[in-house]
Design a protein around this motif. Structure first.
Motif, PDB file in Angstrom:
ATOM      1  N   ARG A 235     -47.873 -38.249 -18.554  1.00 32.93           N
ATOM      2  CA  ARG A 235     -48.353 -39.633 -18.630  1.00 32.93           C
ATOM      3  C   ARG A 235     -49.867 -39.592 -18.492  1.00 32.93           C
ATOM      4  O   ARG A 235     -50.388 -38.846 -17.650  1.00 32.93           O
ATOM      5  CB  ARG A 235     -47.722 -40.446 -17.511  1.00 32.93           C
ATOM      6  CG  ARG A 235     -47.911 -41.914 -17.698  1.00 32.93           C
ATOM      7  CD  ARG A 235     -46.986 -42.693 -16.776  1.00 32.93           C
ATOM      8  NE  ARG A 235     -47.490 -44.035 -16.649  1.00 32.93           N
ATOM      9  CZ  ARG A 235     -47.806 -44.653 -15.533  1.00 32.93           C
ATOM     10  NH1 ARG A 235     -47.637 -44.041 -14.381  1.00 32.93           N
ATOM     11  NH2 ARG A 235     -48.294 -45.863 -15.531  1.00 32.93           N
ATOM     12  N   MET A 236     -50.538 -40.357 -19.309  1.00 37.26           N
ATOM     13  CA  MET A 236     -52.006 -40.281 -19.290  1.00 37.26           C
ATOM     14  C   MET A 236     -52.650 -41.641 -19.533  1.00 37.26           C
ATOM     15  O   MET A 236     -51.982 -42.585 -19.944  1.00 37.26           O
ATOM     16  CB  MET A 236     -52.478 -39.293 -20.355  1.00 37.26           C
ATOM     17  CG  MET A 236     -52.044 -39.666 -21.755  1.00 37.26           C
ATOM     18  SD  MET A 236     -52.787 -38.628 -23.014  1.00 37.26           S
ATOM     19  CE  MET A 236     -54.482 -39.160 -22.967  1.00 37.26           C
ATOM     20  N   ASP A 239     -55.747 -43.060 -25.327  1.00 34.30           N
ATOM     21  CA  ASP A 239     -55.039 -42.660 -26.539  1.00 34.30           C
ATOM     22  C   ASP A 239     -54.387 -41.292 -26.348  1.00 34.30           C
ATOM     23  O   ASP A 239     -55.002 -40.355 -25.844  1.00 34.30           O
ATOM     24  CB  ASP A 239     -56.056 -42.632 -27.695  1.00 34.30           C
ATOM     25  CG  ASP A 239     -55.384 -42.349 -29.031  1.00 34.30           C
ATOM     26  OD1 ASP A 239     -54.117 -42.455 -29.083  1.00 34.30           O
ATOM     27  OD2 ASP A 239     -56.091 -42.020 -29.988  1.00 34.30           O
ATOM     28  N   THR A 240     -53.130 -41.167 -26.810  1.00 38.89           N
ATOM     29  CA  THR A 240     -52.408 -39.899 -26.623  1.00 38.89           C
ATOM     30  C   THR A 240     -52.669 -38.901 -27.755  1.00 38.89           C
ATOM     31  O   THR A 240     -52.204 -37.758 -27.700  1.00 38.89           O
ATOM     32  CB  THR A 240     -50.882 -40.149 -26.522  1.00 38.89           C
ATOM     33  OG1 THR A 240     -50.461 -40.832 -27.701  1.00 38.89           O
ATOM     34  CG2 THR A 240     -50.523 -40.963 -25.295  1.00 38.89           C
ATOM     35  N   LEU A 243     -54.162 -35.449 -26.817  1.00 39.03           N
ATOM     36  CA  LEU A 243     -53.153 -34.648 -26.103  1.00 39.03           C
ATOM     37  C   LEU A 243     -52.183 -34.006 -27.102  1.00 39.03           C
ATOM     38  O   LEU A 243     -51.895 -32.801 -27.030  1.00 39.03           O
ATOM     39  CB  LEU A 243     -52.390 -35.546 -25.120  1.00 39.03           C
ATOM     40  CG  LEU A 243     -51.144 -34.937 -24.481  1.00 39.03           C
ATOM     41  CD1 LEU A 243     -51.509 -33.757 -23.578  1.00 39.03           C
ATOM     42  CD2 LEU A 243     -50.386 -35.987 -23.665  1.00 39.03           C
ATOM     43  N   LYS A 244     -51.732 -34.817 -28.064  1.00 34.08           N
ATOM     44  CA  LYS A 244     -50.786 -34.305 -29.061  1.00 34.08           C
ATOM     45  C   LYS A 244     -51.413 -33.184 -29.878  1.00 34.08           C
ATOM     46  O   LYS A 244     -50.770 -32.199 -30.218  1.00 34.08           O
ATOM     47  CB  LYS A 244     -50.323 -35.439 -29.987  1.00 34.08           C
ATOM     48  CG  LYS A 244     -49.331 -36.386 -29.319  1.00 34.08           C
ATOM     49  CD  LYS A 244     -48.973 -37.503 -30.290  1.00 34.08           C
ATOM     50  CE  LYS A 244     -48.251 -38.627 -29.568  1.00 34.08           C
ATOM     51  NZ  LYS A 244     -48.186 -39.835 -30.380  1.00 34.08           N
ATOM     52  N   ASP A 258     -43.213 -39.047 -28.897  1.00 34.41           N
ATOM     53  CA  ASP A 258     -43.999 -40.120 -28.324  1.00 34.41           C
ATOM     54  C   ASP A 258     -43.105 -40.985 -27.439  1.00 34.41           C
ATOM     55  O   ASP A 258     -41.919 -41.154 -27.725  1.00 34.41           O
ATOM     56  CB  ASP A 258     -44.571 -40.963 -29.476  1.00 34.41           C
ATOM     57  CG  ASP A 258     -45.671 -41.883 -28.981  1.00 34.41           C
ATOM     58  OD1 ASP A 258     -46.829 -41.456 -29.039  1.00 34.41           O
ATOM     59  OD2 ASP A 258     -45.345 -42.991 -28.513  1.00 34.41           O
ATOM     60  N   ASP A 267     -47.896 -44.713 -23.118  1.00 35.82           N
ATOM     61  CA  ASP A 267     -48.803 -43.733 -22.489  1.00 35.82           C
ATOM     62  C   ASP A 267     -48.079 -42.429 -22.115  1.00 35.82           C
ATOM     63  O   ASP A 267     -48.628 -41.574 -21.435  1.00 35.82           O
ATOM     64  CB  ASP A 267     -49.470 -44.341 -21.258  1.00 35.82           C
ATOM     65  CG  ASP A 267     -48.474 -44.847 -20.231  1.00 35.82           C
ATOM     66  OD1 ASP A 267     -47.267 -44.919 -20.583  1.00 35.82           O
ATOM     67  OD2 ASP A 267     -48.878 -45.168 -19.104  1.00 35.82           O
ATOM     68  N   VAL A 269     -45.940 -38.922 -23.238  1.00 36.93           N
ATOM     69  CA  VAL A 269     -45.616 -37.952 -24.300  1.00 36.93           C
ATOM     70  C   VAL A 269     -44.648 -36.930 -23.718  1.00 36.93           C
ATOM     71  O   VAL A 269     -44.827 -36.487 -22.579  1.00 36.93           O
ATOM     72  CB  VAL A 269     -46.901 -37.239 -24.807  1.00 36.93           C
ATOM     73  CG1 VAL A 269     -46.541 -36.091 -25.744  1.00 36.93           C
ATOM     74  CG2 VAL A 269     -47.819 -38.225 -25.503  1.00 36.93           C
ATOM     75  N   ILE A 292     -58.410 -34.398 -20.547  1.00 40.02           N
ATOM     76  CA  ILE A 292     -57.285 -35.322 -20.756  1.00 40.02           C
ATOM     77  C   ILE A 292     -57.030 -35.997 -19.420  1.00 40.02           C
ATOM     78  O   ILE A 292     -56.871 -35.325 -18.401  1.00 40.02           O
ATOM     79  CB  ILE A 292     -56.019 -34.568 -21.234  1.00 40.02           C
ATOM     80  CG1 ILE A 292     -56.287 -33.793 -22.536  1.00 40.02           C
ATOM     81  CG2 ILE A 292     -54.829 -35.531 -21.386  1.00 40.02           C
ATOM     82  CD1 ILE A 292     -56.494 -34.633 -23.769  1.00 40.02           C
TER      83      ILE A 292
END
Lengths: 317, 277
Positions: A235-236, A239-240, A243-244, A258, A267, A269, A292
């Motif tokens: 969890r962040m 924008d993810t 990270l992806k 997602d 939020d 991933v 991140i």
């Protein structure tokens, strides 16, 4: 601890049909071993050989160092066996049932009365002492049968589907009873179809399929043996997409999902990771280094069902 | 086996069959409910079987007439008791193992320290010991065997000119053991057939058929053939003892083969052969 059950190259054939194929297994003293697998996998055949009721076509099994082939009488004194067809005598009273089997094991009459009381208390049937066996519920009969297996104080209990056909309350009672027996130092080898129960109580498990042992060990070891992927949830903040991108570049990462796709918040991933703890730690370090903004980074623990599904292919012999 | 026989009275399986723990045999319990009918049937069969001997004895003239009271009355009683035995014995033995197999308790018994053959023979002997006929059978058999044996000695010594003692003793022993042999045979047949058919009912029907064929056809034939051979060779007075010997031999030979079959089945069960496989 030393192995109290040693099974080596155990094979059982009926004509051209192989019910048990080259089984090798070692179980330590005091362990609770759950033997799982679909019907026809060879679980009962293994147990019948271990209890000296069936002769193997090849290989052997030893209980506390005694071979089932050459020292069956010693093995019989070391084990308590409860078949899935638990076979109680409906024409007897509860105490008579235990008294009869205690007599069969040469326990002197003077010791039997006290022992029967203790055993009935242990399985919570003390209040049914003078009732007829036929008046007991299925769960009570099951517990009585378990008390019978303990009459001669065996070191190893071999239980074939002990919770089969029981209602939820009776299952819980049976599970508690097995825990108590484990605390008493008994080694318990039992088969079951109910995976959650096996996971709750067992120190080790073995998975059988089509006469073969496809995996064994504790659940964690088995997941490693089977290379079951680990589900990691991150969890962040923000924008993810970055990270992806990092995850996609990682060799050990598989199938990134997602949060929105699995009815979670955007939020989050999720991804499958096939590396070990060190590699997972390195990945976490890399994410932090690349700024991140993590809120959480956790592993979703897979259960026994995942391991079972991974280990078996649905083959029935 | 000898050690087993010496300690059988304390064997739990033997005691269980006797009813120490519960009532193990529903066939026996049912039969006891219909006991008056069973006894009527037995009375009819006993008179039928005793009739042949009555006419034989009366055919021997004055000596036969004198022995009538000592021989015919005990004989009718022995016939009755033997019929009770051979009708009830298979009901006591036939279900004893099959019901364990059906109930799933056979495996549990096999896991006790007792060898399978001991379990089987404890069941056989324990079942048969429930027949409360042994004392009365023993007393009547002694009276009957003594009368028949002493009669044979007297007749052989006075009419055949010697050899009476040997035949007389043979007659006594053979007459004494015959009902026991027949009842044991019926019980053994019930148990053996049950292990081969895996059905108590089929074993009961089979063992009744077997004992009826032996008692009504084969035993009289064995007696008649032996007696006819002796009469033909001038040993009329030895015919009774030798005939009874022939009957016992017939039962013992068949019993021997039934025991072999039982042991073979016991070994197969010991090797893990099961109705559930």
């Amino acid at each position: 601890m030393s192995a109290i059950i040693e099974i080596s190259d155990l094979t059982k054939q009926y004509g051209t049909f192989t019910a048990l194929d080259n089984l090798n297994l070692q179980i330590e003293e005091g362990a609770v071993f759950g033997f799982i697998g679909p019907n026809g996998a060879g679980k009962t055949t293994t147990m019948r050989i271990m209890t000296t009721l069936l002769k193997p076509s090849h290989g052997e099994a030893k209980i506390d160092g005694y071979s089932v082939l050459t020292h069956p009488n010693e093995v019989r004194r070391l084990i308590g066996y409860m078949p899935d067809f638990f076979g109680v005598y409906d024409d007897m009273k509860v105490w008579e049932y235990l008294d009869f089997f205690a007599a069969c094991y040469d326990i002197p009459e003077s010791q039997r009365k006290g022992m029967i009381g203790d055993l009935l208390d242990l399985v919570d049937l003390g209040h049914k002492h003078d009732e007829m066996v036929e008046s007991l519920s299925r769960g009570m009969k099951q517990r009585l049968c378990l008390a019978r297996t303990l009459a001669h104080d065996p070191k190893v209990l071999i239980l074939d589907e002990p919770a089969s056909g029981l209602d939820p309350r009776a299952r819980i009672e049976m599970r508690e009873l097995l825990r108590e027996l484990q605390n008493m130092g008994k080694t318990i080898f039992f088969s079951s179809h109910i995976l959650s129960e096996v996971a709750d109580i067992c120190t080790n498990i073995g998975i059988m399929e089509a006469g073969k042992l496809v995996a064994h060990g504790d659940i964690e070891q088995m997941r490693q043996q089977l290379q079951v992927s680990r589900l990691i949830q991150v969890r962040m903040i923000g924008d993810t997409a970055p990270l992806k991108d990092i995850l996609m570049a990682e060799e050990k990462v598989r199938e990134i999902t997602d949060g929105r796709e699995v009815e979670l918040t955007p939020d989050i991933v999720r991804f499958d990771f096939v590396g070990d703890d060190v590699e997972l730690s390195q990945l976490l370090h890399q994410l932090i280094e690349k700024k991140i903004q993590l809120i959480s980074f956790s592993e979703e623990v897979g259960d026994l069902e995942d391991v079972f599904m991974q280990a078996t292919k649905g083959v029935v012999s | 086996m000898w050690a087993f026989l010496r300690s059988v009275r304390t064997n739990p399986i033997y005691l269980r069959e006797q009813g120490r723990w519960g009532e193990p045999n529903r066939y026996y319990a049912t039969m006891m409910r219909y006991l008056p009918l069973v006894l009527l049937l037995i009375l009819g069969l006993s008179v039928f079987c005793g009739y042949g001997q009555l006419t034989t004895l009366l055919g021997l003239g004055d000596a036969g007439g004198a022995l009538f009271a000592l021989i015919c009355i005990p004989n009718i009683i022995i016939q009755m008791i033997t019929w009770v035995g051979i009708i009830i014995a298979p009901a006591l033995t036939a279900p004893s193992i099959v019901e364990e197999l059906d109930r799933g308790s056979w495996d549990i018994l096999r896991l006790t320290p007792m060898p399978t053959t001991h379990i089987i023979f404890a069941k056989l002997l324990g079942g048969l010991s429930r027949l409360r006929i042994w004392i009365i059978l023993f007393i009547t058999s002694i009276i009957y065997a003594a009368a028949v044996g002493l009669g044979s000695i007297f007749l052989l010594e006075s009419t055949a000119g010697g050899g009476g003692l040997g035949w007389g003793l043979t007659t006594i022993v053979m007459t004494l053991i015959r009902p026991w042999v027949e009842i044991g045979f019926a019980g053994l047949a019930g148990l053996t057939l049950s292990l081969w058919t895996h059905s108590a009912r089929a074993a009961l029907i089979g063992s009744y058929a077997l004992v009826l064929v032996y008692r009504i056809i084969l035993a009289p034939v064995a007696w008649g053939v032996t007696a006819a051979l002796l009469v033909e060779n001038g040993f009329e007075a030895a015919a009774f003892g030798a005939g009874t010997l022939a009957i016992n031999v017939l039962y013992l030979i068949t019993g021997f083969f039934l025991t072999l079959a039982l042991r073979r089945r016991a070994k197969a069960l010991d090797a893990g052969e099961s109705v559930y496989e």
